[in-house]
Design a protein around this motif. Structure first.
Motif, mmCIF file in Angstrom:
data_model
loop_
_atom_site.group_PDB
_atom_site.id
_atom_site.type_symbol
_atom_site.label_atom_id
_atom_site.label_comp_id
_atom_site.label_asym_id
_atom_site.label_seq_id
_atom_site.Cartn_x
_atom_site.Cartn_y
_atom_site.Cartn_z
ATOM 1 N N PRO A 140 0.820 -1.216 0.000
ATOM 2 C CA PRO A 140 0.000 0.000 0.000
ATOM 3 C C PRO A 140 0.850 1.261 0.000
ATOM 4 N N ASP A 141 0.259 2.331 -0.485
ATOM 5 C CA ASP A 141 0.891 3.638 -0.392
ATOM 6 C C ASP A 141 1.056 3.935 1.095
ATOM 7 N N PRO A 142 2.265 4.242 1.555
ATOM 8 C CA PRO A 142 2.462 4.459 2.992
ATOM 9 C C PRO A 142 1.596 5.591 3.546
ATOM 10 N N ARG A 143 1.311 6.603 2.726
ATOM 11 C CA ARG A 143 0.452 7.703 3.189
ATOM 12 C C ARG A 143 -0.966 7.208 3.423
ATOM 13 N N HIS A 144 -1.450 6.371 2.527
ATOM 14 C CA HIS A 144 -2.798 5.813 2.665
ATOM 15 C C HIS A 144 -2.866 4.897 3.886
ATOM 16 N N ALA A 145 -1.846 4.087 4.081
ATOM 17 C CA ALA A 145 -1.820 3.165 5.222
ATOM 18 C C ALA A 145 -1.837 3.941 6.541
ATOM 19 N N LYS A 146 -1.054 5.021 6.637
ATOM 20 C CA LYS A 146 -1.040 5.830 7.862
ATOM 21 C C LYS A 146 -2.398 6.475 8.106
ATOM 22 N N ARG A 147 -3.018 6.983 7.051
ATOM 23 C CA ARG A 147 -4.336 7.608 7.165
ATOM 24 C C ARG A 147 -5.372 6.613 7.660
ATOM 25 N N GLU A 148 -5.348 5.401 7.097
ATOM 26 C CA GLU A 148 -6.297 4.373 7.515
ATOM 27 C C GLU A 148 -6.071 3.948 8.962
ATOM 28 N N LEU A 149 -4.815 3.832 9.361
ATOM 29 C CA LEU A 149 -4.493 3.457 10.729
ATOM 30 C C LEU A 149 -4.975 4.534 11.701
ATOM 31 N N LYS A 150 -4.736 5.783 11.337
ATOM 32 C CA LYS A 150 -5.176 6.894 12.184
ATOM 33 C C LYS A 150 -6.703 6.893 12.299
ATOM 34 N N ARG A 151 -7.397 6.673 11.186
ATOM 35 C CA ARG A 151 -8.861 6.638 11.192
ATOM 36 C C ARG A 151 -9.362 5.477 12.053
ATOM 37 N N HIS A 152 -8.716 4.344 11.952
ATOM 38 C CA HIS A 152 -9.101 3.169 12.742
ATOM 39 C C HIS A 152 -8.948 3.447 14.233
ATOM 40 N N HIS A 153 -7.807 4.031 14.615
ATOM 41 C CA HIS A 153 -7.564 4.315 16.033
ATOM 42 C C HIS A 153 -8.532 5.347 16.583
ATOM 43 N N SER A 154 -8.803 6.389 15.821
ATOM 44 C CA SER A 154 -9.723 7.418 16.322
ATOM 45 C C SER A 154 -11.146 6.874 16.422
ATOM 46 N N LYS A 155 -11.532 6.014 15.523
ATOM 47 C CA LYS A 155 -12.873 5.421 15.551
ATOM 48 C C LYS A 155 -13.037 4.527 16.780
ATOM 49 N N HIS A 156 -12.017 3.751 17.090
ATOM 50 C CA HIS A 156 -12.121 2.818 18.218
ATOM 51 C C HIS A 156 -11.892 3.487 19.568
ATOM 52 N N ARG A 157 -11.217 4.618 19.600
ATOM 53 C CA ARG A 157 -11.075 5.363 20.847
ATOM 54 C C ARG A 157 -12.338 6.142 21.174
ATOM 55 N N ALA A 158 -13.018 6.612 20.129
ATOM 56 C CA ALA A 158 -14.190 7.462 20.331
ATOM 57 C C ALA A 158 -15.375 6.701 20.907
ATOM 58 N N SER A 159 -15.490 5.434 20.578
ATOM 59 C CA SER A 159 -16.639 4.678 21.079
ATOM 60 C C SER A 159 -16.161 3.452 21.838
ATOM 61 N N PRO A 160 -16.748 3.201 22.999
ATOM 62 C CA PRO A 160 -16.344 2.030 23.774
ATOM 63 C C PRO A 160 -16.793 0.762 23.059
ATOM 64 N N PRO A 161 -16.108 -0.344 23.323
ATOM 65 C CA PRO A 161 -16.489 -1.607 22.690
ATOM 66 C C PRO A 161 -17.941 -1.957 23.027
ATOM 67 N N GLN A 162 -18.645 -2.465 22.046
ATOM 68 C CA GLN A 162 -20.042 -2.835 22.226
ATOM 69 C C GLN A 162 -20.165 -4.110 23.072
ATOM 70 N N GLY A 163 -21.177 -4.129 23.942
ATOM 71 C CA GLY A 163 -21.466 -5.329 24.726
ATOM 72 C C GLY A 163 -20.634 -5.466 25.976
ATOM 73 N N ILE A 164 -19.735 -4.522 26.216
ATOM 74 C CA ILE A 164 -18.919 -4.610 27.415
ATOM 75 C C ILE A 164 -19.338 -3.480 28.337
ATOM 76 N N GLY A 165 -19.751 -3.809 29.513
ATOM 77 C CA GLY A 165 -20.175 -2.809 30.476
ATOM 78 C C GLY A 165 -19.566 -3.091 31.836
ATOM 79 N N PRO A 166 -19.917 -2.271 32.822
ATOM 80 C CA PRO A 166 -19.390 -2.511 34.161
ATOM 81 C C PRO A 166 -19.802 -3.881 34.674
#
Length: 168
Positions: A140-166
């Motif tokens: 992959p284009d390294p710029r595209h790979a970095k962008r996708e990785l950044k998008r993946h991390h921000s998406k998963h940090r913004a919302s807690p995992p589904q089905g997991i609660g206290p």
């Protein structure tokens, strides 16, 4: 009997994805002890614009310069048994397939233009995968790979995992 030679073909066009592919192909050629065939494809449509060349000879010369510059940058002190340099006129997808007819492996960088570009213009990677006679590695284009990785991390940090609660 297989008529393949001990050669790795790599498409070289000066893009970040192509640089990554060339670096990978050099490492693999050294590891396998085989030749590296660097392929740069050029074309000239006769139209002049800010980045277009003024003649077919200039287009070929520019392609040769890009290829040599990339090889000089990437090879450094590394010793590849043999480096073949092909600068060919035509469609990249067709010329790469032809250059890889006797190869063990074909290595490309993906530009990651997107679906619309691929539908209108066509994807070199997709054509090569369907028509070449050897295994293909696409990096992959390294710029595209970095962008996708950044998008993946921000998406998963913004919302807690589904089905997991206290637990309490």
């Amino acid at each position: 009997m297989d008529e393949r030679e001990h050669v790795i073909v790599c498409g070289v066009d000066g893009s970040p994805a192509s640089r990554q592919a060339l670096e990978w192909a050099i490492d693999e050629a050294v590891r396998r002890g085989c030749r590296l065939r660097a392929v740069t494809v050029w074309s000239w449509d006769g139209l002049e614009s800010g980045t277009a060349t003024s003649s077919p000879q200039e287009a070929k010369r520019r392609a040769s310069e890009v290829q040599q510059g990339e090889l000089d940058d990437m090879l450094g002190d590394r010793s590849v048994p043999v480096v073949e340099k092909l600068v060919l006129e035509g469609r990249p997808s067709e010329q790469l397939c032809t250059a890889a007819l006797d190869a063990e492996l074909l290595v490309l960088g993906s530009h990651g233009h997107g679906v619309v570009h691929d539908v209108l213009v066509g994807s070199t990677s997709q054509h090569v995968i369907r028509h070449t006679s050897c295994p293909v590695v696409i990096l992959p284009d390294p710029r595209h790979a970095k962008r996708e990785l950044k998008r993946h991390h921000s998406k998963h940090r913004a919302s807690p995992p589904q089905g997991i609660g206290p637990m309490f």
